[in-house]
Design a protein around this motif. Structure first.
Motif, mmCIF file in Angstrom:
data_model
loop_
_atom_site.group_PDB
_atom_site.id
_atom_site.type_symbol
_atom_site.label_atom_id
_atom_site.label_comp_id
_atom_site.label_asym_id
_atom_site.label_seq_id
_atom_site.Cartn_x
_atom_site.Cartn_y
_atom_site.Cartn_z
ATOM 1 N N VAL A 214 -1.417 9.876 18.462
ATOM 2 C CA VAL A 214 -1.073 8.507 18.087
ATOM 3 C C VAL A 214 -1.432 7.590 19.250
ATOM 4 O O VAL A 214 -1.356 7.970 20.417
ATOM 5 N N ILE A 215 -1.845 6.377 18.911
ATOM 6 C CA ILE A 215 -2.189 5.364 19.905
ATOM 7 C C ILE A 215 -1.627 4.035 19.453
ATOM 8 O O ILE A 215 -1.562 3.733 18.258
ATOM 9 N N PRO A 237 5.900 6.012 27.036
ATOM 10 C CA PRO A 237 4.984 6.303 28.154
ATOM 11 C C PRO A 237 4.014 7.437 27.878
ATOM 12 O O PRO A 237 3.003 7.545 28.592
ATOM 13 N N TYR A 238 4.265 8.270 26.899
ATOM 14 C CA TYR A 238 3.422 9.433 26.645
ATOM 15 C C TYR A 238 2.498 9.237 25.446
ATOM 16 O O TYR A 238 1.768 10.150 25.079
ATOM 17 N N ILE A 239 2.514 8.048 24.846
ATOM 18 C CA ILE A 239 1.623 7.752 23.728
ATOM 19 C C ILE A 239 0.357 7.116 24.285
ATOM 20 O O ILE A 239 0.369 5.955 24.709
ATOM 21 N N ASN A 243 -2.312 12.704 23.556
ATOM 22 C CA ASN A 243 -1.189 13.630 23.430
ATOM 23 C C ASN A 243 -0.756 13.722 21.968
ATOM 24 O O ASN A 243 -0.531 12.694 21.317
ATOM 25 N N HIS A 244 -0.648 14.950 21.452
ATOM 26 C CA HIS A 244 -0.172 15.107 20.082
ATOM 27 C C HIS A 244 1.354 15.104 20.052
ATOM 28 O O HIS A 244 2.020 15.080 21.095
ATOM 29 N N ILE A 245 1.908 15.113 18.856
ATOM 30 C CA ILE A 245 3.353 14.956 18.688
ATOM 31 C C ILE A 245 4.123 16.065 19.407
ATOM 32 O O ILE A 245 5.144 15.801 20.059
ATOM 33 N N SER A 246 3.662 17.294 19.299
ATOM 34 C CA SER A 246 4.365 18.396 19.959
ATOM 35 C C SER A 246 4.383 18.218 21.470
ATOM 36 O O SER A 246 5.400 18.474 22.130
ATOM 37 N N ARG A 247 3.277 17.784 22.038
ATOM 38 C CA ARG A 247 3.241 17.573 23.485
ATOM 39 C C ARG A 247 4.123 16.399 23.889
ATOM 40 O O ARG A 247 4.804 16.453 24.920
ATOM 41 N N MET A 251 7.121 16.616 26.595
ATOM 42 C CA MET A 251 7.082 15.809 27.815
ATOM 43 C C MET A 251 8.239 14.828 27.892
ATOM 44 O O MET A 251 8.778 14.576 28.969
ATOM 45 N N ALA A 252 8.631 14.261 26.754
ATOM 46 C CA ALA A 252 9.741 13.296 26.736
ATOM 47 C C ALA A 252 11.098 13.956 26.556
ATOM 48 O O ALA A 252 12.125 13.271 26.642
#
Length: 478
Positions: A214-215, A237-239, A243-247, A251-252
């Motif tokens: 997602v972006i 911060p991780y979008i 990065n896919h949803i699982s990652r 990370m979050a």
């Protein structure tokens, strides 16, 4: 020599296309993917309160702006504004004489009222072509709020009081003004705050999977950061589009289900876009919209801005166009990077792919593995060599595969079984009773490689090695 001549021929044709595009079609209008839609600046034309008077019957007690609904029009639709008891607490929409009226009638049963009941209805007036389904939650929430106020302060039944009329008129004016300007209104009564928000109606929920990336787009910055909930602020911060949803969930440190719900909310608001996860082993194909890159100056400027590694030495549209045009079935993006060396051309290959996907210039070619009884694309020499070997005792049902059998005798503690057809481990996986890890090895052509890798927690390279060893699996490209 043939390769050199072919390469030069392609290069000259691409130069001609770009030159023609830079000199022609100057009036071409490019529409970015995140343009805003033009809406009616004032969708709510009027808000009025209607009640059932014990002697006069249905009447308008208060409306904003004043005299917007005439007596003749109200007399025509009054039976639908104050309906019978069977239609109480139901949304009623009436389109008549160039106006569309939406209401939520309510009846209060109490002996303190005349006739032991009090009927009222807050109605919103729109243009006849307005889609009013998005305003139904606002009308119902406002009605429930005013019902509570009536039970505590009699603000509706004592509308003859001048102070009550002024108070109610200001309230309706505030609701209409805020809903038209900001699509939301915050009603405050003491320490209680009632939010009235217009949420757009969507025909279906967006498809968001654990393997989806997602972006955020430019619309996201139009919202104030304090308007987002804590979970959304934690994953923002991780979008980054890669990065896919699982990652993002790992990370979050947020549950995957909550991340999916937050991303769905962002997509519904139009501030985020779902894109395929980036890998160098991906295969991409150009779309017919790639020709816009050779015609539209605005698109070329955006392309240079997004795809250049630095502003000091910007990339050339010609080089980016060549890479996009060279994408084809069977050529992975990693192979294209080895061929063109985007870093030497001052091109950020990841941002280039992301830009092409968002603008619709390229598309991802997904791969779906499927199990077949016989692989027609596999060479049968190994199978013939196996048939020429001396017969051996088969192993256990769950591990024996004639295509991978060896000359080593089986252990003495094992029991021989009839020769199975195919790999029985695969048959167990394809059974209807397979659960848990057994379902992970089902290749039915419906799950892409990204989904299988994300589910099993392995890399795409590991999965491709497993598929290459399995002669009963073929990969479909879509």
């Amino acid at each position: 020599m043939d390769q050199i001549s072919n390469h030069n021929g392609v290069e000259s044709s691409e130069e001609q296309i770009l030159q023609n595009g830079l000199s022609e079609d100057d009036d071409y209008k490019y529409e970015p993917y995140n343009d805003n839609d033009v809406d009616d600046p004032e969708p709510v034309k009027c808000i009025f309160l209607c009640e059932f008077h014990p002697t006069a019957g249905p009447k308008i007690s208060c409306q904003e702006p004043a005299d917007f609904i005439s007596k003749e029009l109200f007399k025509t639709v009054s039976r639908y504004i104050i309906p019978k008891i069977q239609l109480q607490r139901s949304f009623l929409s009436v389109s008549l004489l160039g106006k569309k009226i939406l209401g939520y009638p309510v009846r209060i049963d109490n002996k303190q009222y005349t006739r032991n009941a009090f009927y009222f209805n807050f109605c919103f007036v729109f243009a006849p072509t307005t889609r009013t389904v998005v305003y139904e939650p606002v009308v119902r929430k406002l009605t429930e709020y005013m019902l509570t106020m009536e039970l505590s302060t009699k603000i509706l039944s004592q509308i003859n009081d001048a102070a009550q009329v002024t108070r109610l008129t200001r309230l309706l004016a505030q609701i209409r003004r805020d809903i038209n300007r900001k699509r939301m209104c915050m009603l405050q009564e003491g320490s209680t705050i009632i939010p009235l928000c217009v949420v757009p109606h969507y025909p279906e929920q967006p498809a968001v999977y654990p393997h989806s990336a997602v972006i955020l787009n430019s619309k996201f910055h139009k919202y104030v950061q304090t308007q987002w909930d804590l979970t959304t602020l934690r994953i923002l911060p991780y979008i980054n589009g890669f990065n896919h949803i699982s990652r993002i969930s790992a990370m979050a440190d947020v549950a995957q289900g909550l991340v999916i719900d937050c991303v769905k909310h962002l997509v519904l608001l139009g501030v985020a876009v779902i894109v395929p996860v980036f890998q160098y082993s991906n295969v991409y194909r150009p779309t017919p919209k790639l020709s816009q890159l050779a015609k539209c100056h605005l698109l070329q400027e955006r392309c240079i801005e997004r795809c250049s590694k630095s502003n000091l030495r910007q990339a050339k549209v010609r080089d980016i166009f060549r890479i996009f045009a060279s994408m084809a079935h069977g050529a992975t993006f990693g192979e294209l990077c080895v061929r063109f060396n985007p870093a030497a051309l001052n091109i950020s290959e990841k941002q280039m792919v992301l830009f092409g996907l968002l603008e619709g210039l390229i598309r991802r070619v997904d791969r779906y593995p499927i199990t077949v009884s016989r692989n027609l694309f596999y060479d049968d020499e190994d199978a013939l060599a196996f048939l020429n070997k001396k017969p051996i005792a088969p192993g256990p049902i769950d591990t024996f595969d004639p295509l991978f059998a060896t000359d080593a005798p089986p252990p003495k503690d094992r029991v021989s079984h009839p020769l199975p057809r195919g790999n029985n481990k695969r048959q167990q996986c394809n059974g209807n009773n397979g659960t848990g890890n057994q379902q992970l090895c089902i290749y039915n052509g419906l799950k892409s490689l990204d989904e299988i890798c994300c589910t099993r927690g392995i890399s795409s390279g590991q999965l491709e090695m497993q598929l290459a060893k399995d002669r009963h699996v073929i990969v479909l490209l879509k």
